[in-house]
Design an enzyme around this catalytic site. Structure first.
Site, mmCIF file in Angstrom:
data_model
loop_
_atom_site.group_PDB
_atom_site.id
_atom_site.type_symbol
_atom_site.label_atom_id
_atom_site.label_comp_id
_atom_site.label_asym_id
_atom_site.label_seq_id
_atom_site.Cartn_x
_atom_site.Cartn_y
_atom_site.Cartn_z
ATOM 1 N N SER A 1 -9.707 -0.821 7.197
ATOM 2 C CA SER A 1 -9.134 -0.640 5.862
ATOM 3 C C SER A 1 -8.359 -1.834 5.316
ATOM 4 C CB SER A 1 -8.230 0.596 5.839
ATOM 5 O OG SER A 1 -9.009 1.757 5.853
ATOM 6 N N LYS B 1 0.856 -1.197 0.000
ATOM 7 C CA LYS B 1 0.000 0.000 0.000
ATOM 8 C C LYS B 1 0.889 1.243 0.000
ATOM 9 C CE LYS B 1 -3.903 1.907 2.688
ATOM 10 N NZ LYS B 1 -4.735 1.688 3.888
ATOM 11 N N SER C 1 -9.580 1.441 3.021
ATOM 12 C CA SER C 1 -8.789 2.241 2.118
ATOM 13 C C SER C 1 -7.730 1.459 1.343
ATOM 14 C CB SER C 1 -8.074 3.347 2.896
ATOM 15 O OG SER C 1 -7.181 2.798 3.850
#
Lengths: 448, 48
Positions: A173, A74, A149
């Site tokens: 997330s 990420k 996310s």
């Protein structure tokens, strides 16, 4: 192919790190324009790492289960020599000088970094559609969000662009996109994995963890993130006599019909396998949302205050507005939220004193359409953000380890997830129960 | 500060700063704050 399967094939010389890396890069080449999962593809570095790791294995140096495994990261975590964009123009020009400690552990474990994945800007959202790099799309239906996310991370694994990925979880997330994309996601116990070198959202609630194709793979990556190189596959905990607690009120009040059906089917299978299932109550469950909102908004606003004043135009509009609202939270209400957090932590601890895990759906709805702001569930309409966070945010407040495992699909073939929650500081015990549950709920099927 | 006074001040400040679109978000926070203050874990110096 799972990490476990790749490990066997690598050591039998049936494949190589270079070959599996090329397969991931081919998938990225074929699908990234459609899914927008990656912000940065590290093709050259990945090939060099793969060749070096193949040479090491041939020379008898085996770094363990993640040796030669392509993993995406990420774009909120520092990987040395690459930008950490947080999917925001606010961070234009940044290049990480060092690996975040969690990334350094993975590098030591022989991970191949295939690229940096797209996300909801600054991890401040649940859909991954507010990003300076454009929205991420769900591999199961590109008109839908992959969740967030860590949306690009989940999409990259679900589409076979990486064998595993690293996400962050401040309100769900990791677990939300894992459920929306039909893969496994683990938020460990608070503090277990270092968050140094990770752009924060709310430091008291931030966690780092893996998204993978199987629970066994999550176990390997979770340990590697801590610099702990486990060689053996964990033993599943026998389900006979395992005590599952299902918090019905609030957590099962507002569920899509197909999500409810898949959850009840999963519970039925676990009962048939010998698990004991009780209904329990988290008495202050209705306070979770207000407590979470006041803490995250104020924490995030404090981190972003200087750039909100200096370069507001660099934020995506929705994220900027939500951050601005946090600047109005009163200190007295923040303190009340801290008191509420303590109460909720004690209530989850009490539920787990009598049970081995809590079991509940991960998401009350399947993946929403990209751009949707509200969703109808039965007779009630609620905001996408409230619904997506509804079942996961509690365990960021309390710090308990929680994971999502796949649990079938809706009639429209959209994935559903079951969330399992363990005792604090007992993430391994949670993983061993999840390993047993996975075999009954969703035998592993892999993407690559 | 009461929630009503807080909301009035916050909306006025947002408008002064050129962000009237904050109003519905601030109203949502006001609803959450009302719930937070009504919770039984919120302190009250007088005996209840």
């Amino acid at each position: 192919m799972t990490i476990e399967e790749l490990g066997k094939a690598l050591r039998a010389r049936d494949t190589s790190a270079e070959e599996i890396t090329e397969r991931c890069l081919q998938r990225i080449e074929a699908d990234n324009a459609r899914l927008n999962a990656f912000i940065l593809v590290m093709a050259d570095q990945a090939r060099q790492q793969a060749q070096a790791l193949d040479r090491e294995l041939a020379a008898g140096r085996d770094r363990g289960p993640l040796h030669g495994v392509p993993v995406s990261i990420k774009d909120l975590l520092d990987v040395r020599g690459t930008p950490t964009t947080a999917a925001s123009r606010v961070r234009d020009g940044h290049v990480a000088e060092h690996d975040a400690p969690a990334i350094a552990h993975l590098r030591q474990a022989g991970v191949i970094f295939i690229g940096k994945t797209n996300l909801h800007e600054f991890a401040f959202g649940t859909t991954s559609d507010d990003s300076a790099f454009g929205p991420v799309r769900n591999p199961h239906d590109p008109s839908r969000s992959p969740g967030g996310s860590s949306g690009g991370s989940a999409a990259s694994v679900a589409a076979g662009m990486a064998l595993a990925t690293i996400g962050t979880d401040t309100g769900g997330s990791i677990r939300i996109p894992a459920a929306a994309c039909g893969i496994v996601g683990l938020k460990p116990t608070y503090g277990e994995v270092s968050t140094e070198g990770v752009v924060p959202l709310s430091r008291p609630l931030d966690h780092v963890g893996p998204l993978t194709q199987s629970v066994a793979d999550a176990f390997f990556v979770h340990h590697a993130l801590q610099g702990d190189h486990i060689a053996a596959t964990p033993a599943p905990m026998p389900l006979t006599g395992v005590r599952l607690a299902v918090p019905r009120a609030y957590f099962c009040d507002l569920l899509d019909d197909d999500v409810r059906a898949r959850f009840e089917e999963a519970l039925g299978r676990l009962r048939s396998a010998g698990a004991h299932v009780d209904d329990i109550a988290i008495h202050h469950a209705n306070d979770i949302g207000p407590v979470y909102l006041h803490l995250t908004l104020a924490d995030a606003a404090a981190y972003h205050a200087a750039t909100l004043d200096r370069m507001p135009e660099r934020y995506t509009p929705n994220v900027r507005l939500r951050l601005e609202t946090g600047r109005y939270v009163l200190a007295e209400d923040y303190v009340r939220a801290l008191a509420g957090r303590d109460v909720l932590r004690r209530e989850v601890d009490a539920a787990l004193a009598q049970h081995d895990v809590l079991a509940l759906p991960t998401l009350p709805i399947p993946a929403p359409l990209i751009g949707a702001t509200s969703v109808q569930v039965g007779s009630r309409s609620d905001s996408v953000r409230n619904l997506m966070l509804r079942l996961t945010q509690l365990f960021n407040l309390t710090g308990h380890p929680a994971m999502s495992i796949p649990a079938g699909t809706t009639a429209a073939a959209l994935p559903c997830g079951v969330q399992l929650v363990g005792c604090r500081a007992q993430t391994d015990a949670l993983l061993r129960i999840a390993l047993a549950c996975e075999a009954h709920i969703n035998p592993v099927r892999t993407a690559v | 500060m009461t929630i009503e006074d807080w909301l009035k001040a916050a909306v006025a400040d947002a408008e002064r700063r050129g962000m009237p679109e904050l109003k519905p978000l601030l109203e949502a926070i006001a609803r959450a704050t009302r719930a937070l203050r009504a919770a039984d874990f919120a302190d009250d110096a007088a005996p209840r």
